[in-house]
Design an enzyme around this catalytic site. Sequence first.
Site, PDB file in Angstrom:
ATOM      1  N   THR A 100     -10.810 -50.773 -26.365  1.00 10.07           N
ATOM      2  CA  THR A 100     -11.382 -51.081 -27.682  1.00 10.07           C
ATOM      3  C   THR A 100     -10.305 -51.154 -28.749  1.00 10.07           C
ATOM      4  O   THR A 100     -10.294 -52.059 -29.596  1.00 10.07           O
ATOM      5  CB  THR A 100     -12.434 -50.017 -28.053  1.00 10.07           C
ATOM      6  OG1 THR A 100     -13.431 -49.967 -27.037  1.00 10.07           O
ATOM      7  CG2 THR A 100     -13.074 -50.349 -29.389  1.00 10.07           C
ATOM      8  N   GLY A 124     -13.290 -51.509 -16.883  1.00  8.48           N
ATOM      9  CA  GLY A 124     -12.371 -51.722 -15.779  1.00  8.48           C
ATOM     10  C   GLY A 124     -13.019 -51.306 -14.472  1.00  8.48           C
ATOM     11  O   GLY A 124     -14.177 -50.873 -14.420  1.00  8.48           O
TER      12      GLY A 124
END
Length: 1108
Positions: free
Chosen positions: A112, A387
């Site tokens: 982020t 991920g």
Amino acid sequence: MEVKTSLLDNMIGVGDMVLLEPLSEDSFLDNLRKRFDHNEIYTYIGSVVISMNPYRSLPIYTPDKVEEYRNRNFYELSPHIYALADEAYRSLRDQDKDQCILITGESGAGKTEASKLVMSYVAAVCGKGQEVNKVKEQLLQSNPVLEAFGNAKTVRNDNSSRFGKYMDIEFDFKGDPLGGVISNYLLEKSRVVKQPRGERNFHIFYQLLSGASDDTLKKLKLDRDFSKYNYLSLDSAVVNGLDDAANFRTVRNAMQIVGFMEDEVQSVLELVAAVLKLGNIEFKPESRSNGTDESRIKDKNDLKEMCELLGIEQSVLERAFSYRTVEAKMEKVSTTLNVAQAYYARDALAKNLYSRLFTWLVTRINESIKAQAKTRHKVMGVLDIYGFEIFEDNSFEQFIINYCNEKLQQIFIELTLREEQEEYVREGIEWTNIEYFNNAVICDLIENNQNGILAMLDEECLRPGTVTDETFLDKLNTICAEHQHFESRLSKNSKFLTDHSLPHNCFRIQHYAGKVLYRVESFVDKNNDLLYRDLSQAMYKANHSLIKQLFPEGNPAKVNLKRPPTAGSQFKTSVGTLMRNLQTKNPNYIRCIKPNDKKASHIFTDSLVCHQVRYLGLMENVRVRRAGYAFRQAYEPCLERYKMLCKKTWPHWNGPAREGVEVLMADLQVPAEEFSYGRSKIFIRNPRTLFFLEERRRQCLQDLASLIQKIYRGWKCRTQFLLLKKSQIVVAAWYRRFAQQKKYQKIKSATTVMQSYARGWQARKLLRELKYQKRCKEAVTTIAAFWHGTQARRELRRLKEEARRKHAVAVIWAYWQGLKVRREYRKFFRANAGKKIYDFTIQRIMQKYFLGLKTTLPSMSPIDKNWPVRPYRFLDGVHKELRRIFHLWRCKKYREKFTEERKAVYEEKLEASEIFKDKKALYPSSVSQPFKGDYLEISKNPKYQKLNSAVDEKVLLADVVNKINRANGKGTARIFLLTKKSVLLADQKTGQVKASVPLPDVASVSVSTQSDGFFALKLKEGSASAVKGDFLLSSERLIEIITKLHRIGATTADRDQLNIDISDEFLVQFKQDKVCVKFIQGGPKNGSGVSCKRKNNRLLEVSVPTTA
């Protein structure tokens, strides 16, 4: 002058992993650790950026850094995320290529923050302007809103994104942002109803309860105490370093900037509050007569408040939690829900409500930030998604996430190889096929429409009959058993039958990043994502504007019996759309790595980093990049960097850059198989060749540095010597000048001394001569003076002697003449000598008395009582008479100075003295106070304009008095006006005349002997004014009021003189009754003021404080 730099300069470890030699997993980790320990958190793999989370602030994101990387070559400076952002932005702006930036990594790795840095860099380097700045601000401010509703605190990250986000930022032909579009993927909505230990729900719940005002919480029917809500975990409700109250204010401000209306913000907060209330609804079992169990709500208060927030009838929602209606063609079957099913329905509603709210927020933000122009735009996409995840307990969410990462890895390999091939073709280099692991077989295992895991999961969910997670696993074991990347304990493949690391209710997939064990529990439920139709219809009946938009399937007019798509198929479709979108853009990759699980700085955990390096496929990335040529560089910078290694190219090469590089490589005798010449670049196959060039360059730079130092030191010494020589000449010249000046000053000083001595001697000689001449003249003068004095004294003695003789003759003659006269007149003198002597003496005494009195008279003040002392007793009568006459004359002179007004004042004072002196204790304090009369200035004060117009005559006295009430003895303020004909009482506030009494009707005035201000105006019996009775008044100026009343009566011929009664007890007529007013001396307890109290119907007692 700009300094040329390179990725290879001052390098800590290896800045580009493609150049790592030797290449192994250990050397890869060692290089990452070495750079991390020196705060170098960015490393390249070709054009891929590896980002290590430092868990602290670093001074590498300043505006100066932005300018440093702006419009610079990707490899020109040390690795940085700004270099990748600048490369992508310039390719989009200058080459008209759509870009996408793919940011991957596990939770807590900094995905982020990386996306924020990319967006902030693009915002900083693109154009400026009011409209452009507004668009940039809206794009940046969309992040806090989505983070509040989509991020949560996990054990790995305090601000973990629990959804995937892809943002397309649209630019015009100049490179200025026009707007954007956001897509969200797979919100972790199960977190709404349950959080693992040590984790929190989504941020917005805590921010709302911590930061909202008391009034807002009251409207939302919420309490600040987290413990009152079942959906909020308490063990991690407060996070260090996270200010929920401040973040709530930030979110509100961001929503305003993005374009949310105030009513929309309120609607969103109401839905958030409704989710919290929904979690507090609890159920209890209740048995029916037919033996079945059904559920009932325990406490309906939370249900009631939730229904009030959403505008739903309580009975409708209560029935939806207790019954389920199943429709099949024309039939409807209603069944009761037991407690477990009711809780499932409640949680499903909460998850769907929050998930749909989040989707609505993304759609609403897109409406605000989308580009308005309809022309073709340049697009830069930023993908921030989970991920690869390998946990101890992996479920449906991890399966979906890992499927997405498999697709991303597939497109990464394809695009990377395609980019390599295009560059080789563009440069004229022969392309050779590269061997690599193609994970298309894994993607096919998951997404195949016939035998894929997702297809079988959907088929199992749609199959009639009993459907469980075990039946789904049986189907997988049947169909996928022979697949080389699928493993299961119950499959037909015998090699897994004895694998005790593989539980019976699990299956394992060999992903590109490693093997992952999935537990099939809840796979079917999570894929179904089923919300009962009764709840959808209940939500649609709400009066809340936003709820109807979130549950359109609840519309009874549009009932669709078709089963909604499953979560897996929806995500598969979204991923397919995303992949097609990414394939149309030029990719840029950021791989985020978390150095440790403690969220602490300066800690590098090898096992954790190694695990992430594997599942991110970084080693595979390096091998793909190194399969052809490991390093490439344009001819100009290559020649500029290595030209000092060849005498023919140093210091300047005048020909084309490629020829210079060819001469350079030939002179260095680099084997031909180690490099190739492209059209604009040189390609180096092995990193060892590049390091050989760098080592030769380093040695050459040292030699050049030594040469430069030698030349510089020689130049410095020569410059120092010439400076010393020049300084010596200047110093010598200044010294000689100084010595000559000193010698000249010494000669000049000696000459001046000699001149002064010569002039002094001449002056003294002349002085002596002048003194001698002066003494001669003074001697002559002195002798002459002494001579003249002697002559004068002789003449004086002669004249004195002559005068004494003449005086003696005169005296003797006078005495003789006197003697003769006395002898002749003696007989006449003796007869009346006594009387004459007495008269003469008296005359002299009187004359002396009057002359003395003239000088000792007192002042002209009438009050001066001084008078000279009497000198002789026989003058006593005369002395008193003269004193009386002088005082009368002095008073006459004083009176002649008076004006008419002052004379009238003194006459009033005199009359007051005659009336009150020694009779009224208040009188002495009034003597020194002048009688002013009109204290209210009736004629000038606009407040009393109406009252002034009501009075026709001249006002002699105007003041505020207190009219005493007979009933309670309290006073009421009234304006007291006195004219020559009447007395008026008026209201102080309005100026309205309350009473008017002609003076002839006033019979007498009564006052006490005390120091009070009370007085009674007694009216004549039978007069028109006496109807209401006498007036009992109180005023501080009583002496002046009564004096003026008495004086008016005395000066009027046709009126009797006013009678003044001074007594401590008198009667006052109030209408038909007579009341006695009695004055008494008050003690210390009565205070310092005058008080009037009613004792009975016939007595008013006035208490007057004792005067000291």
